[in-house]
Scaffold this motif. Structure first.
Motif, short mmCIF file in Angstrom:
data_model
loop_
_atom_site.label_atom_id
_atom_site.label_comp_id
_atom_site.label_asym_id
_atom_site.label_seq_id
_atom_site.Cartn_x
_atom_site.Cartn_y
_atom_site.Cartn_z
N MET A 1 0.88 -1.40 -0.01
CA MET A 1 -0.06 0.10 -0.23
C MET A 1 0.74 0.86 -0.12
O MET A 1 -0.07 2.59 -0.60
CB MET A 1 -0.97 -0.24 1.11
N ARG B 1 -9.23 3.65 -7.43
CA ARG B 1 -10.24 4.09 -6.58
C ARG B 1 -11.52 2.87 -6.31
O ARG B 1 -11.58 2.77 -4.57
CB ARG B 1 -10.73 4.93 -7.11
N HIS C 1 -7.83 1.04 2.96
CA HIS C 1 -5.93 1.67 3.09
C HIS C 1 -6.06 1.04 3.78
O HIS C 1 -4.49 1.65 4.08
CB HIS C 1 -6.47 3.44 2.39
N LEU D 1 -9.94 -0.14 -3.50
CA LEU D 1 -10.27 0.37 -2.33
C LEU D 1 -11.20 0.89 -1.55
O LEU D 1 -10.61 1.37 -0.06
CB LEU D 1 -8.49 1.40 -2.51
#
Length: 288
Positions: free
Chosen positions: A155, A186, A194, A189
């Protein structure tokens, strides 16, 4: 043990990837076992002669030229280290010629097949798998990641418009994300969250091993009738589509793919360009 000491040097000093170190160690052990299966490995390696290596390579005559060339390179590197470290006075593989390797043209998906693959991933009923698998396919087709690179993304490597990738030999590069990649990222996630860890994870939040990631891609390929293709063909597809439609410079393509040598990238120049198509269509016999 000599092989273990070599691996430490190969990894710590030369900075080779763990997978590469494992493969080198495996090949050296295989050679020693083939030569003298009843003797200690170190003893066999210290007594090995050039004629032994030649016989070993000849015994692999049914293997591909690339495989035989890799065996020679592995043993040459190992015995060079033995000489440098003072374990041997000679390198029995020094100067040994490698078989000529003919490069075959890469197999890749057509633009229509690539779009069908993305549409198939987007059609999954399960939201988790739909968003994860769509991202995997889109990153593959747009960015041309290697399987191990995609599986290794953390990440903290992910930015809004780029991803930091650790490629072969621990070499780092940043890969730009186009609109399709950014949108898929997007959405993924939004489902994954996150938190730290691997970008691509299972429902249990665990990072996927490259073999597990390959299974994910293979499943999507099977769904669209392309199950006969390997996952690596998506990397070929990314490179081919970039060169064919993106009009990228060969050096830019080399940077995107993370190739150490421009010669590796040049294989993608097999793609028929618009200029070549126009020339062929203007041939005086084209409509005869």
């Amino acid at each position: 043990m000599l092989i273990n000491s070599f691996v430490v040097y190969f990894s710590a000093v030369l900075g080779r990837a763990d997978r590469t170190c494992v493969e080198y160690a495996k090949e050296i052990r295989y050679f020693a076992a083939w030569l003298e299966p009843g003797l200690p490995v170190d003893e066999v390696l210290m007594l090995a002669m050039r004629s032994d290596v030649r016989r070993y390579i000849e015994s692999c005559s049914e293997r591909s030229a690339a495989t035989r060339a890799r065996k020679i390179s592995t043993l040459r590197t190992f015995f060079a280290w033995c000489v440098d470290a003072g374990h041997r006075s000679d390198n029995p593989v020094a100067g040994m010629p490698r078989p000529k390797i003919s490069r075959s043209l890469p197999v890749y998906l057509s633009l229509d097949d690539a779009k069908a693959l993305v549409r198939s991933a987007r059609s999954r009923d399960d939201l988790f798998y739909r968003r994860r698998n769509t991202l995997v396919i889109i990153l593959y087709i747009n960015c041309g990641f290697r399987l191990s690179e995609l599986a290794g993304i953390q990440m903290h490597d992910v930015y809004d418009d780029a991803i930091r990738v650790v490629g072969k030999g621990g070499k780092e590069r940043y890969v730009y994300l186009n609109n399709s990649c950014q949108r898929a990222l997007r959405l993924w996630l939004g489902k994954r969250g996150h938190g730290s860890g691997h970008l691509i994870v299972s429902k249990q939040g665990q990072g996927l091993h490259p073999s597990s990631l390959a299974s994910v891609v293979k499943l999507e390929l099977v769904k669209v009738g392309l199950g006969h293709l390997s996952t690596h063909k998506l990397r070929h597809t990314a490179a081919t589509l970039l060169y064919r439609y993106g009009h990228v410079d060969i050096r830019a393509l080399q940077s995107i793919l993370g190739h150490a040598s421009i010669a590796t990238t040049e294989i993608y120049t097999h793609v028929v360009s618009d200029q070549v198509i126009a020339a062929m269509e203007s041939h005086p016999m084209a409509e005869f």
